[in-house]
Design a protein around this motif. Sequence first.
Motif, PDB file in Angstrom:
ATOM      1  N   LEU A 175       9.939   7.337  -4.945  1.00 23.65           N
ATOM      2  CA  LEU A 175       8.719   6.789  -5.534  1.00 23.65           C
ATOM      3  C   LEU A 175       8.368   5.569  -4.683  1.00 23.65           C
ATOM      4  N   VAL A 176       7.213   5.630  -4.028  1.00 24.13           N
ATOM      5  CA  VAL A 176       6.878   4.638  -3.001  1.00 24.13           C
ATOM      6  C   VAL A 176       5.554   3.947  -3.321  1.00 24.13           C
ATOM      7  N   VAL A 177       5.621   2.637  -3.567  1.00 23.94           N
ATOM      8  CA  VAL A 177       4.396   1.836  -3.670  1.00 23.94           C
ATOM      9  C   VAL A 177       4.049   1.412  -2.250  1.00 23.94           C
ATOM     10  N   THR A 178       2.861   1.762  -1.790  1.00 21.04           N
ATOM     11  CA  THR A 178       2.570   1.522  -0.376  1.00 21.04           C
ATOM     12  C   THR A 178       1.102   1.249  -0.091  1.00 21.04           C
ATOM     13  N   HIS A 179       0.883   0.481   0.991  1.00 19.62           N
ATOM     14  CA  HIS A 179      -0.475   0.300   1.537  1.00 19.62           C
ATOM     15  C   HIS A 179      -0.675   1.190   2.758  1.00 19.62           C
ATOM     16  N   GLU A 180       0.387   1.936   3.121  1.00 19.88           N
ATOM     17  CA  GLU A 180       0.314   2.786   4.318  1.00 19.88           C
ATOM     18  C   GLU A 180      -0.297   4.136   3.946  1.00 19.88           C
ATOM     19  N   MET A 181      -1.591   4.243   4.129  1.00 22.45           N
ATOM     20  CA  MET A 181      -2.288   5.463   3.699  1.00 22.45           C
ATOM     21  C   MET A 181      -1.845   6.683   4.515  1.00 22.45           C
ATOM     22  N   GLY A 182      -1.510   6.467   5.776  1.00 25.47           N
ATOM     23  CA  GLY A 182      -1.039   7.579   6.613  1.00 25.47           C
ATOM     24  C   GLY A 182       0.234   8.178   6.059  1.00 25.47           C
ATOM     25  N   PHE A 183       1.159   7.312   5.638  1.00 25.70           N
ATOM     26  CA  PHE A 183       2.424   7.776   5.047  1.00 25.70           C
ATOM     27  C   PHE A 183       2.143   8.549   3.757  1.00 25.70           C
ATOM     28  N   ALA A 184       1.280   7.977   2.914  1.00 27.91           N
ATOM     29  CA  ALA A 184       0.951   8.628   1.634  1.00 27.91           C
ATOM     30  C   ALA A 184       0.336   9.999   1.873  1.00 27.91           C
ATOM     31  N   ARG A 185      -0.510  10.073   2.877  1.00 23.30           N
ATOM     32  CA  ARG A 185      -1.227  11.321   3.160  1.00 23.30           C
ATOM     33  C   ARG A 185      -0.302  12.387   3.745  1.00 23.30           C
ATOM     34  N   GLU A 186       0.590  11.954   4.652  1.00 21.83           N
ATOM     35  CA  GLU A 186       1.390  12.931   5.409  1.00 21.83           C
ATOM     36  C   GLU A 186       2.722  13.284   4.751  1.00 21.83           C
ATOM     37  N   VAL A 187       3.306  12.330   4.023  1.00 23.62           N
ATOM     38  CA  VAL A 187       4.679  12.528   3.542  1.00 23.62           C
ATOM     39  C   VAL A 187       4.754  12.815   2.041  1.00 23.62           C
ATOM     40  N   ALA A 188       3.857  12.207   1.278  1.00 23.95           N
ATOM     41  CA  ALA A 188       3.944  12.356  -0.189  1.00 23.95           C
ATOM     42  C   ALA A 188       3.543  13.762  -0.629  1.00 23.95           C
ATOM     43  N   LYS A 246      12.780  16.373  -9.070  1.00 21.28           N
ATOM     44  CA  LYS A 246      13.806  16.300  -8.023  1.00 21.28           C
ATOM     45  C   LYS A 246      13.216  16.665  -6.657  1.00 21.28           C
ATOM     46  N   GLY A 247      13.491  15.840  -5.651  1.00 24.68           N
ATOM     47  CA  GLY A 247      13.036  16.109  -4.290  1.00 24.68           C
ATOM     48  C   GLY A 247      11.582  15.764  -4.030  1.00 24.68           C
ATOM     49  N   GLU A 248      10.911  15.240  -5.035  1.00 30.80           N
ATOM     50  CA  GLU A 248       9.492  14.923  -4.884  1.00 30.80           C
ATOM     51  C   GLU A 248       9.322  13.533  -4.254  1.00 30.80           C
ATOM     52  N   VAL A 249       8.297  13.392  -3.417  1.00 30.56           N
ATOM     53  CA  VAL A 249       7.929  12.080  -2.875  1.00 30.56           C
ATOM     54  C   VAL A 249       6.574  11.717  -3.475  1.00 30.56           C
ATOM     55  N   VAL A 250       6.569  10.678  -4.296  1.00 31.87           N
ATOM     56  CA  VAL A 250       5.339  10.263  -4.973  1.00 31.87           C
ATOM     57  C   VAL A 250       4.929   8.903  -4.426  1.00 31.87           C
ATOM     58  N   ALA A 251       3.696   8.805  -3.934  1.00 29.98           N
ATOM     59  CA  ALA A 251       3.176   7.536  -3.425  1.00 29.98           C
ATOM     60  C   ALA A 251       2.229   6.933  -4.451  1.00 29.98           C
ATOM     61  N   ILE A 252       2.398   5.638  -4.705  1.00 36.02           N
ATOM     62  CA  ILE A 252       1.491   4.920  -5.608  1.00 36.02           C
ATOM     63  C   ILE A 252       0.657   3.971  -4.759  1.00 36.02           C
ATOM     64  N   ILE A 253      -0.657   4.163  -4.807  1.00 38.01           N
ATOM     65  CA  ILE A 253      -1.562   3.314  -4.035  1.00 38.01           C
ATOM     66  C   ILE A 253      -2.502   2.593  -5.004  1.00 38.01           C
ATOM     67  N   GLY A 254      -3.196   1.601  -4.489  1.00 36.44           N
ATOM     68  CA  GLY A 254      -4.146   0.875  -5.333  1.00 36.44           C
ATOM     69  C   GLY A 254      -4.267  -0.560  -4.872  1.00 36.44           C
ATOM     70  N   LEU A 294       5.968  -6.717   7.331  1.00 39.33           N
ATOM     71  CA  LEU A 294       6.294  -6.466   8.744  1.00 39.33           C
ATOM     72  C   LEU A 294       5.071  -6.530   9.651  1.00 39.33           C
ATOM     73  N   ASP A 295       5.321  -6.909  10.912  1.00 37.22           N
ATOM     74  CA  ASP A 295       4.263  -6.802  11.921  1.00 37.22           C
ATOM     75  C   ASP A 295       3.958  -5.322  12.123  1.00 37.22           C
ATOM     76  N   PRO A 296       2.683  -5.002  12.421  1.00 37.52           N
ATOM     77  CA  PRO A 296       2.295  -3.584  12.544  1.00 37.52           C
ATOM     78  C   PRO A 296       3.179  -2.774  13.499  1.00 37.52           C
ATOM     79  N   GLU A 297       3.627  -3.397  14.609  1.00 38.55           N
ATOM     80  CA  GLU A 297       4.406  -2.600  15.574  1.00 38.55           C
ATOM     81  C   GLU A 297       5.807  -2.266  15.052  1.00 38.55           C
ATOM     82  N   LEU A 298       6.246  -2.956  13.994  1.00 36.13           N
ATOM     83  CA  LEU A 298       7.575  -2.674  13.444  1.00 36.13           C
ATOM     84  C   LEU A 298       7.522  -1.733  12.240  1.00 36.13           C
ATOM     85  N   THR A 299       6.303  -1.498  11.759  1.00 34.20           N
ATOM     86  CA  THR A 299       6.130  -0.664  10.568  1.00 34.20           C
ATOM     87  C   THR A 299       6.605   0.766  10.817  1.00 34.20           C
ATOM     88  N   GLY A 300       6.292   1.284  11.998  1.00 37.53           N
ATOM     89  CA  GLY A 300       6.583   2.679  12.336  1.00 37.53           C
ATOM     90  C   GLY A 300       8.044   3.042  12.195  1.00 37.53           C
TER      91      GLY A 300
END
Length: 252
Positions: free
Chosen positions: A202-215, A28-36, A179-185
């Motif tokens: 549970l977030v499948v993402t290519h956004e490494m910054g999000f995975a690093r900072e939020v997960a 509960k309350g966990e943010v898990v990022a799946i990358i690959g 999305l275009d990069p300027e709309l991603t934020g």
Amino acid sequence: MEMLKAQGIYKRFNKLEVLKGISLTVKKGEVVAIIGPSGSGKSTFLRCLCRLETIDKGTIIVEGEVLAAPGPDGYSRYVPEREARRICRKMGMVFQQFNLFPHLTVLENVIEAPITVQKVKREVIIPEAEELLRKVGLLDKRDSYPSRLSGGQQQRVAIARALAMKPDIMLFDEPTSALDPELTGEVLKAMRQLAEEHMTMLVVTHEMGFAREVANRVIFMDNGEIVEEGVPAEIFTNPKHPRTQSFLNKVL
């Protein structure tokens, strides 16, 4: 509390085995990022959790309720349809493509499912929907049609629409990759806000910054398997597995 538990998930499309014994628990309350890398089974795994794809083997438990479990022959069986739908409604899903109804306004898109699926009264859901649109910064677009919105705005409407069903768990499948990069934020900002409110994600993402900072936890998947998992600081600065190292060297 365990919100989501997947054990030994196997899935094949014809002869291609795309998931090879995936096990994962989300608290509960966990943010898990799946990358690959692309084609590693990340999106398929997410789709299996909410029954958009059915699993061949393994167990899926949502908030302590069994959605699918192995039968006597070892292959997974789902609970009856009505029960399965009720369990799956605990999860909200946001896709790469926004899938908004083009003939409905932004507000109508958000209130459609609560009214038709949950039989919520219109006068009850409209203020709630307006609050969700305010939260994602789009209250001023409530009467616009999707074709008048940017991709980033449409994806934020899709997030509000998923939240309108009051899910306990949010699943995001590469929500910014179309999305275009300027709309991603702006989309990541809405997701970050949810994380701050302790939504289980549970977030499948290519956004490494999000995975690093939020997960709270990062999972690296490759070739249908979980290769490595850990806290972001560990995975991004000191990955143990050569496949993780190779992937991060390419994307960072």
